[in-house]
Design an enzyme around this catalytic site. Structure first.
Site, PDB file in Angstrom:
ATOM      1  CE  LYS A 358     -93.728 -60.326  14.270  1.00 26.91           C
ATOM      2  NZ  LYS A 358     -93.447 -60.563  12.846  1.00 26.91           N
ATOM      3  CD  GLU A 361     -93.880 -57.392  10.677  1.00 26.28           C
ATOM      4  OE1 GLU A 361     -94.323 -58.010  11.677  1.00 26.28           O
ATOM      5  OE2 GLU A 361     -93.224 -57.938   9.793  1.00 26.28           O
TER       6      GLU A 361
END
Lengths: 565, 165, 626
Positions: A358, A361
């Protein structure tokens, strides 16, 4: 599977299907020390810590021994203790022992066992080769000077994820673990799943630590710190504070975050309901348009990265929906723009995730606007645990507080996003026209959730047979893609989670074995059951906002394309 | 030879083994036979064609002593340091050649890229110890002086052919 | 020639034909084409002699098959003759004249005098103690050997399948294929008492039987030709000189175990062996001895060659199979054992070259015959590579149970330069050393085991009185450390530390604590390492500590080893820095320093023992190591 009795340190112990003597010894209540043994990975047998002595005085590693009826072994003879101490001493001699300032201190297996076996000095000179630290990855941080070459990371990367980013390089005393050509991780196809960090026994691979940035933001009066918390975090964060794995400690966690100075605490499940609705609508659209199939879920950033690197032709199959974290962040940015302007503060958005990928991301260009990422900072469960520890807060003893509204509310369906199969099931709940309790139970019994590498189910929708698959572990995903390539398999919808068991086993979670992951999964299932509403479309805030947003804005805020022009 | 030609040849070699994964070592041996070392591009291509991780290929290549990841000299000189040769004083030959070639530290190839000096664990020609090979040709019963003399001859030959050209 | 399916009848007919050719084949020129002699230029000699003969109008031929009749001179490139010290070797049959140290320049004389006139050239004969030996059979080096697996090496053309067949090649395979059951073969091998020639001496018959008893399915037969021990080249000689004996042995193993595919893993440093094996396999395939439905039976066998890539550890079974599979050659934990879970996870027979080469002999001549050679528990012969400070280095084969004294003094001709024997390292870096007290001990598996040594693959490195045993142990440790695969902690980290300590001791910088540390580490590495090689890594240290502790003490306590001088650095006085104070002269225990007061002093390197007393006391830093 073999059954019988063994003698362990003079004690009769029954065995029944245990895969090795080590497991039988542990069952007998003796905690055998190991570095390179990990029950989910192949047996490597290299650390030699789990040696046992048989009746003839022969030593062998118990991790590689088959249980045999009548086997008579000692686990703690004089020789064994001496060898274990020597092995530890040899390991320490080639290890950067800066324990007091090492981030892994207190959770390092080498440190723990060296203490346990009373290694008080190292008789060898420090002749270590010095290696450069690799801090190039958004997700993990590699310090080869701490590596003891147990190979757990190599095996998890290859056997579970099928990625083979890390491997052994060279041989003998010069051997190291590194990517090909000793490149930096950022120059490889590493998808950032962080499983290497999750299995690392020492401080050689760590989650890329961004605690400092979090503290800076929290203590900056010009910043409004807004946090979102992913589903899988609530069932794991308590483990470090004596709360059993799987117990939902969200409400205590909210209190803790407020105590350390976070301004607003929200829940990622709110974003997940947006995802479910958007993704289900997209799926229906594809059914109406006849494809492209399979439609892949898009919540897992490591999976998206994997396709970009290894199989870009499938990028068009990925749902255009952003992940719950990014949907949440886009909505927050949109909603808070005026607010920021009004009070002159900037909103600093922190996402607390079970996931190392993440971090990558959040840093993607697709999710940056005016050069600024929608999510300013991603902290993993492990990092937030460290922050709480630093403050001395005892999570278990705190009062309960619910997440703030309106973005703190979500359906039961969004809760199970944290486990493998949860996204697919949420979409199915939305798509199935029967909205009864009974239908929910039937969907649960389709078996999308739960253990198993590749799970399949079929359901009928508008007279059409819909084929679904749920897969976790990139190695399994790779196999599934191969089957699809070869025409051996066809599915309409495939949910892929990179980590075993889904996000509950994420690379940013506290170290966990299979049972721990299962307890966390059960915890999320309980949260689903006790949720006031079970389906995403029952979330009143979400539905109202979607209506107000209109199609164009919804598309801009909630969708993304990974296909390269 | 251009890079593209090399990669084409690498591709042919991999194909000649039907892209079988277990042929990795044989493939790398064939590549090295032709180019004397394994270039990054070649290894990446091999990994791609065999469908294995490039880290795996690199891992195998760095495990075996015979694989070289650096370009080598025209003449590869190997001094045997097996037991029999060691007992009959092969170390001074190696040391002598290092000095003659002006090699220091980890450097193995002379600065004129003519010679690469290596040791080998045992050539199995123990009856002729101490031995040395130059491009796989065995030279028996060496002394530091005779070894240097051999290299000097080769160097003279190279210089002569250079001068002609 | 149209390809005809090979049948038993046809093979027998071929053999009969080949035997007739061989019997008629009286005049031969044998040139040793083992690696050693090739390095000495034997192939050039071959060309020169052959060409000269042809120029003189002599009819020549290069294989048994060639049609032009029995009286042509048969030129053969043979496998290793064994007497490498005397190479290049050239032998002329039927008289059995053996010429040693032959040079190309000798070719004309050999052709004119020996080949054409039958005269013997004395200066090319082997001479020992003033006596010349025209025939190889009389030379003590050969006379005392019993060459079974090496019998054909040195006499036959390794590339000539016809000759192998003429010398009863593939008779054993034929017998096994048509007259024996798989169980029967295993029993015969077990009864013969054949034990693995590669190291530990595990009974070969029992290994085969374990694989045979595994459930039906894919099974492999693998030959370990990764002869990595420095100082050993027996297997190389067999692969180069008698490759068909290995193929035949593997065929028989495949029959016994129920396998249809085999691999020979050859060390990378043996290109000639790879060539010869490849040629042999091609010829055997062409004739129909390898392939599908061999000689019309349901038995099929395919054989591949894998070249090693330079890793000693690949001599270990599971590392070897990993390497064949294209992986890093790292041993794995057992169980499951190779016989159950070997190459590609299938049951696998894994033996070394010499073991397979013994098999055809046993099947052909019977277990009883084999048992009559050697000792009760170690039957048969063993090939050894005799190297180091011994007069006759080379390849020998003797019955098991021959004493070290016979090997070193009778066959080996004693220690070089009339020096005294000190020790022999047996079994390579994983073996141990034997000393004077073991000279009369019979060399067999169990006697060696009882003194903590192993036969290993059969390297015998002889060391004379000038050898420092601490330095020898350090040398072996540096080898092992360099070859450690790095997988398990005791071997990877332990051997590194052992080497550091040994280097310290050799450099006279060790302490008594270091000796304790060596012993403690040895115990951990020997007992805790993952594979056999790791467990044996400390054997040279353990055995030298046991038999030559005084030499360790010389380095540690006296800081002076009588053997290491000359190899060590020299201490010199820099005349520019020396003020001639004389302090060093007074401190020198050996009176090795001389010089006038206020004049630069000098050190007599002959007398100097490098104790460092001068160096540590020089107020001007004028003394340095060079």
């Amino acid at each position: 599977m073999a059954k019988g009795f063994m003698i362990i340190d003079g004690q009769r112990v029954a065995f029944d299907g245990e895969k090795n003597v080590l497991a039988v010894i542990r069952k007998a209540g003796i905690e055998m020390p190991t570095f390179c043994y990990h029950s989910d990975l192949s047996t490597y047998g290299a650390c030699r810590m789990c040696l046992v002595e048989d009746e003839r005085g022969k030593l062998d590693s118990s991790c590689s021994m088959e249980p045999r009826d009548g086997l008579n072994i000692k686990t703690n003879s004089m020789r064994l203790l001496k060898h274990r101490r020597t092995i530890l001493e040899l390991m320490l001699a080639s290890h950067d022992c800066d324990c007091t300032v090492c981030p892994k201190s207190g959770r390092c297996r080498l440190q723990e066992l060296a203490q346990q076996f009373g290694v008080r000095r190292v008789r060898f000179k420090d002749t270590r080769q010095r290696h450069e630290i690799d801090d190039s990855s958004d997700c993990v941080w590699r310090d080869p000077n701490k590596c003891i070459l147990c190979g757990d990371c190599v095996r998890v990367c290859e056997e579970i994820q099928g990625m083979n980013i890390l491997d052994f390089v060279g041989r003998g005393a010069q051997m190291t673990v590194a990517p090909a050509f000793e490149r930096k991780l950022s120059e490889t196809h590493c998808v950032g799943c962080g499983q290497c960090a999750a299995v690392c026994t020492t401080g050689a691979i760590l989650v890329n630590n961004q605690i400092g940035k979090a503290w800076d933001a929290i203590h900056d009066p010009s910043k409004r710190v807004v946090v979102q918390i992913a589903p899988a975090v609530r069932v794991a964060v308590g483990e470090a504070f004596g709360i059993p794995a799987g117990e939902n400690s969200l409400d205590k966690f909210v209190t803790a975050l407020k105590l350390i100075g976070v301004d607003e605490v929200y829940d990622t499940i709110f974003g997940a309901d947006f995802t479910t609705v958007s993704e289900a609508e997209e799926f229906k659209q594809r059914l109406a348009n006849g494809g492209p199939f399979p439609m892949f879920t898009s919540c897992c950033p490591a999976w998206v990265k994997y396709l970009e690197y290894e199989n870009p032709k499938y990028l068009k199959n990925i749902s255009t929906c952003k992940s719950p974290m990014q949907m949440f962040a886009a909505i927050l940015r949109d909603q808070y723009a005026e607010k920021d302007q009004a009070d002159g503060r900037t909103t600093f958005h922190i996402a607390i995730m079970p996931c190392t990928a993440k971090k990558m991301e959040a840093n993607r260009d697709e999710f940056k606007h005016d050069g600024r990422p929608d999510v300013d900072l991603v902290l993993t469960t492990r990092e937030i645990i460290d922050m709480l520890r630093e403050t001395g807060i005892k999570l278990g003893e705190l009062e309960l507080e619910s997440p703030d509204l309106p973005f703190g509310m979500g359906s039961g369906a969004s809760m199970i996003y944290g486990t493998s199969g949860g996204v697919a099931e949420s979409v199915v709940r939305y798509c199935v026209p029967d909205k009864s309790k009974n239908a929910l139970r039937e969907i649960e019994f389709m078996g999308l959730r739960g253990d198993g590498c590749i799970k399949e189910a079929t359901l009928e929708l508008d007279g059409q047979e819909i084929r679904l698959a749920v897969v976790n572990g990139l190695g399994n995903a790779r196999k599934l893609l191969r089957d699809i390539d070869e025409g051996k398999a066809f599915y309409h919808l495939i949910e892929v989670m990179t980590c075993q068991g889904g996000c509950v086993g994420g690379g940013g979670q506290p170290q966990s074995l299979r049972v721990t992951k299962q307890e966390r999964r059960d915890g999320l299932a309980r949260a689903d059951h006790s949720a006031p509403f079970k389906r995403a479309e029952r979330n009143p805030v979400v539905m109202q906002m979607l209506e107000e947003m209109g199609e164009e804005k919804a598309h801009r805020l909630l969708h993304v394309s990974y296909v390269k022009e | 030879m251009g890079k593209q030609d090399v990669l084409k040849r690498v591709e042919e070699i991999v194909d000649s083994y039907d892209c079988r994964r277990e042929a990795l070592i044989a493939i790398m041996q064939d590549i090295q036979n032709e180019y004397k070392y394994l270039s990054t591009e070649a290894l990446e291509l091999v990994a791609d064609k065999l469908g294995v991780g490039v880290a795996k290929v690199y891992s195998v290549a760095t495990f075996y002593e015979n694989f070289s990841l650096e370009a080598k000299g025209k003449y590869i000189v190997k001094v045997c340091c097996g037991t029999a040769c060691h007992v009959r004083k092969s170390q001074p030959i190696y040391d002598g050649l290092r000095e003659y070639l002006g090699l220091s530290g980890k450097q193995k190839t002379s600065s004129d890229a003519l010679f690469t000096l290596e040791t080998v664990a045992c050539l199995g020609a123990c009856g002729l110890s101490p031995v040395m090979t130059i491009n796989d040709e065995v030279h028996p019963k060496m002394t530091p002086e005779s070894a240097i003399e051999l290299l000097e001859k080769l160097r003279a030959k190279e210089e002569a052919s250079h001068a002609e050209a | 020639m149209p390809k005809r399916k090979l049948t038993r009848e046809r093979l027998d007919a071929l053999r009969l034909e080949a035997k007739t050719l061989l019997a008629a084949n009286t005049r031969e020129v044998l040139i040793c084409a083992g690696t050693g002699c090739i390095a000495g230029g034997s192939l050039n000699i071959y060309d020169a002699v052959k060409q000269l003969c042809e120029e003189k109008g002599l009819k020549t031929r290069v294989s048994l098959k060639q049609e032009d009749g029995g009286n042509a001179l048969h030129f053969k490139k043979t496998g290793c003759h064994g007497f490498c010290e005397m190479g290049p070797l050239l032998q002329i049959e039927p008289d059995g004249i053996l010429y040693t140290h032959v040079k190309v320049e000798d070719a004309a004389e050999i052709v004119e005098r020996t080949i054409m006139k039958g005269e013997v050239i004395d200066r090319l004969l082997y001479t020992l103690d003033g006596k010349t030996y025209p025939k190889d059979s009389e030379i003590p080096f050969y006379k005392l050997q019993k060459r079974l697996v090496l019998e054909n090496c040195g006499y036959t053309d390794a590339e000539d399948l016809t000759e192998y067949i003429a010398r009863d090649g593939y008779v054993a395979f034929e017998k096994a294929l048509f007259e024996m059951t798989d169980e029967g073969i295993c029993k015969e091998i077990l009864d013969s008492g054949l034990r693995g020639r590669g190291g530990a001496g595990f009974p070969t018959g029992r290994k085969w039987d374990s694989v045979r008893k595994q459930p039906k399915g894919k099974k492999y037969v693998v030959c370990n030709g990764d002869e990595g021990d420095p100082g050993a080249f027996m297997d190389r000689s067999i692969m180069e000189g008698n490759p068909h004996s290995i193929i035949e042995g593997m065929l028989i193993a495949a029959l016994a175990a129920g396998s249809d595919e085999g691999y020979i893993y050859v060390r990378a440093e043996y290109p000639l062996a790879v060539d010869r094996l490849r040629t042999a396999i091609e010829k055997a395939e062409k004739l129909g001895l390898l392939g599908d439905n061999i000689m019309g039976t349901p038995f099929s066998f395919h054989l591949h060659i894998n070249r090693g890539a330079g890793a000693f550890v690949c001599g270990e079974g599971s590392a070897l199979t990993a390497s064949i599979e294209g992986k890093r050659g790292m041993p794995r934990v057992k169980p499951p054992r190779t016989v159950e879970h070997g190459l590609w996870g299938q049951p696998t027979v894994l033996n070394n070259v010499e073991t397979y080469a013994n098999v055809p002999l046993i099947i052909r001549k019977g277990a009883g015959w084999f048992r009559s050679i050697g000792t009760e528990k170690s039957s048969g012969t063993k090939a050894f590579a005799l190297t180091g400070n011994v007069v006759n280095t080379g390849l020998i084969e003797v019955p098991m149970g021959t004493t070290l004294r016979e090997i070193i003094y009778d066959i080996g001709g004693g220690i070089k330069d009339g020096k005294k024997f000190k020790a022999v390292q047996i079994g390579g870096p994983a073996g141990g050393c034997l000393t004077e007290e073991h000279l009369d001990m019979p060399l067999d598996f169990d006697s060696l085991k009882s003194v903590g040594a192993i036969i290993g693959s059969g390297g015998l490195v002889v060391m004379d009185e000038d050898t420092c045993m601490v330095e020898t142990a350090r040398f072996f440790m540096s080898f092992t450390q360099n070859e450690s695969c790095g997988k398990c902690v005791p071997c990877r980290e332990g051997t590194k530390r052992m080497l550091e300590i040994l280097t310290r001791i050799v450099n006279n910088e060790g302490t008594m604590d270091d000796l304790d540390l060596l012993e403690s580490l040895s115990a951990t590495i020997s007992e805790a390492a993952l594979c056999g090689l790791g467990q044996a890594a400390c054997n040279p240290v353990i055995s030298t500590l046991k038999y030559f502790r005084d030499e360790y003490l010389a380095h540690v306590v006296d800081k002076h080893c009588p053997h290491c001088n000359g190899r060590k650095v020299q201490l010199v006085i820099d005349p520019k820095l020396c003020r001639g104070c004389g302090k060093c002269r007074k401190n020198c225990p050996m009176e090795a320093i001389s010089g006038e007061i206020r004049q630069p002093h000098t050190i007599d390197t002959e007398k100097c023992i490098k104790c460092g007393a001068c160096w540590s006391n020089c107020p001007f830093g004028a003394i340095r190591e060079e």
